[in-house]
Enzyme design. Sequence first.
Site, mmCIF file in Angstrom:
data_model
loop_
_atom_site.group_PDB
_atom_site.id
_atom_site.type_symbol
_atom_site.label_atom_id
_atom_site.label_comp_id
_atom_site.label_asym_id
_atom_site.label_seq_id
_atom_site.Cartn_x
_atom_site.Cartn_y
_atom_site.Cartn_z
ATOM 1 N N LYS A 126 0.862 -1.187 0.000
ATOM 2 C CA LYS A 126 0.000 0.000 0.000
ATOM 3 C C LYS A 126 0.889 1.224 0.000
ATOM 4 C CE LYS A 126 -4.462 0.971 0.297
ATOM 5 N NZ LYS A 126 -5.629 0.177 -0.105
ATOM 6 N N ASP A 166 -6.997 4.491 -4.372
ATOM 7 C CA ASP A 166 -7.669 4.338 -3.081
ATOM 8 C C ASP A 166 -8.279 5.724 -2.848
ATOM 9 O OD1 ASP A 166 -7.663 2.234 -0.648
ATOM 10 O OD2 ASP A 166 -7.524 4.213 0.247
HETATM 11 N N1 GLU Z 1 -7.400 0.365 -2.760
HETATM 12 C C1 GLU Z 1 -8.157 -0.808 -3.062
HETATM 13 C C2 GLU Z 1 -8.168 -1.725 -1.868
HETATM 14 O O1 GLU Z 1 -8.222 -1.252 -0.747
HETATM 15 C C3 GLU Z 1 -7.747 -1.461 -4.376
HETATM 16 C C4 GLU Z 1 -6.309 -1.863 -4.508
HETATM 17 C C5 GLU Z 1 -5.905 -2.336 -5.889
HETATM 18 O O2 GLU Z 1 -6.719 -2.390 -6.791
HETATM 19 O O3 GLU Z 1 -4.714 -2.688 -6.034
HETATM 20 O O4 GLU Z 1 -8.175 -2.928 -1.956
#
Ligand code: GLU
Length: 449
Positions: A126, A166
């Site tokens: 992340k 996100d």
């Molecule tokens: N931010 C999204 C999550 O919390 C998607 C992450 C992504 O697609 O890599 O899973």
Amino acid sequence: MTSVLSSLLDDVLRRNAGEPEFHQAAREVFGSLEPVIAAHPRYAEAAVLERLTEPERQLIFRVPWTDDSGRVRVNRGFRVEFNSALGPYKGGLRFHPSVTLGTVKFLGFEQIFKNALTGLPIGGGKGGSDFDPKGKSDAEVMRFCQSFMTELYRHLGEHTDVPAGDIGVGGREIGYLFGQYKRITNRYESGVLTGKGVGWGGSLVRTEATGYGAVFFAQRMLATRGRDFDGARVLVSGSGNVAIYAIEKVHQFGGTVVACSDSSGVVYDPEGIDLELLRQIKEVERGRLSAYAERRPSADYRAGGDIWALASETRIDVAIPCATQNELDAAAAATLAAGGVAAVVEGANMPCTPEAVAVLVQSGILFAPGKAANAGGVATSALEMQQNASRDAWTFEYAEQRLAEIMNSIHDSCAATAEEYGAPGDYVLGANIAGFVRVADAMLALGVI
Ligand code: GLU
């Protein structure tokens, strides 16, 4: 929790001081693992938990950029590459003034288990920044994204680390980030970012996937009690990407979403949220929710209001928190329970406090944790990577069918795991153990790395 587990957890808390959300996420996972650690000593012998709680790599970097008035501004960028036992690090970027290393670590830790639950080959990571895109011009957002990527690109790659969006990072930001990556590397490496526009390597359904997926999960979970969305009255907090598409799918399933929210207030619309108007305000005008009530006679805007309090004045069957972490506390959970809500499904990451989850579970309410229920977004990102790798583009129908199958299989594996470990209906335990086992077994196979 056994003394071994609790001393391990103490160690994690001590070594990551000042990161309350990461502590909360770690505590929640550790709280489920006792039976699996007891049944399989190989995990403790290979120090799997010690390794799993320590990110493989943590990047913190300066992001300088120039605003429209020519002033130099400085933000902080983060990328936590948490675990790559199952595939390249995968997870979104969050741009919001509240972002700290602790926020990114909590999100990255959750992402490991979420991604494992999808059954697809993706590790957990992340990233983000304390940059606030709200109120910035397109040119400012572009310059920020270009500066952010100028540092981050060296750590990315379709086989290494694949970010996405996100909170605060949507199609516009992904476009600027991808453009800068392409320029610096001189490679059209589509699979290095997901959430791309459908005209240049994106997947149909990726935009809708997190919200749709949460509702697919909810539908499958409601079915275990002989219920569904037909005729259901639903609260969806938030009004961003996850909320908008959760609302759309609830409406397609015959339910009515009677309220949504933003950080300033709540819209209560007993006739059902008008999605076209909501999308116009949020996606086109990038405006506030108060504008919705001004243009919709049936709606009532409550500045500073609490969306969950509506369960004490009108019948609510399902609540889907889709805003942000810790937005639903024990008092709100008690209101939902007293109002007779059947299910609470986390569309956001960790929106319910631990105390709220305890109230919901004790009240016999079906509870779906985010790492299972909101996995549809990252799952469809993995489908986007698949299409990029095969230089193919699927139809909307096919991509949506794959998403629905994945959400049903996540639901069923959480339910079966909870049953196997003697806690039928406990989706928290089911999700944590099912996700843990998949990652932990891969870690054992790959040796001490
Ligand atoms: N931010 C999204 C999550 O919390 C998607 C992450 C992504 O697609 O890599 O899973």
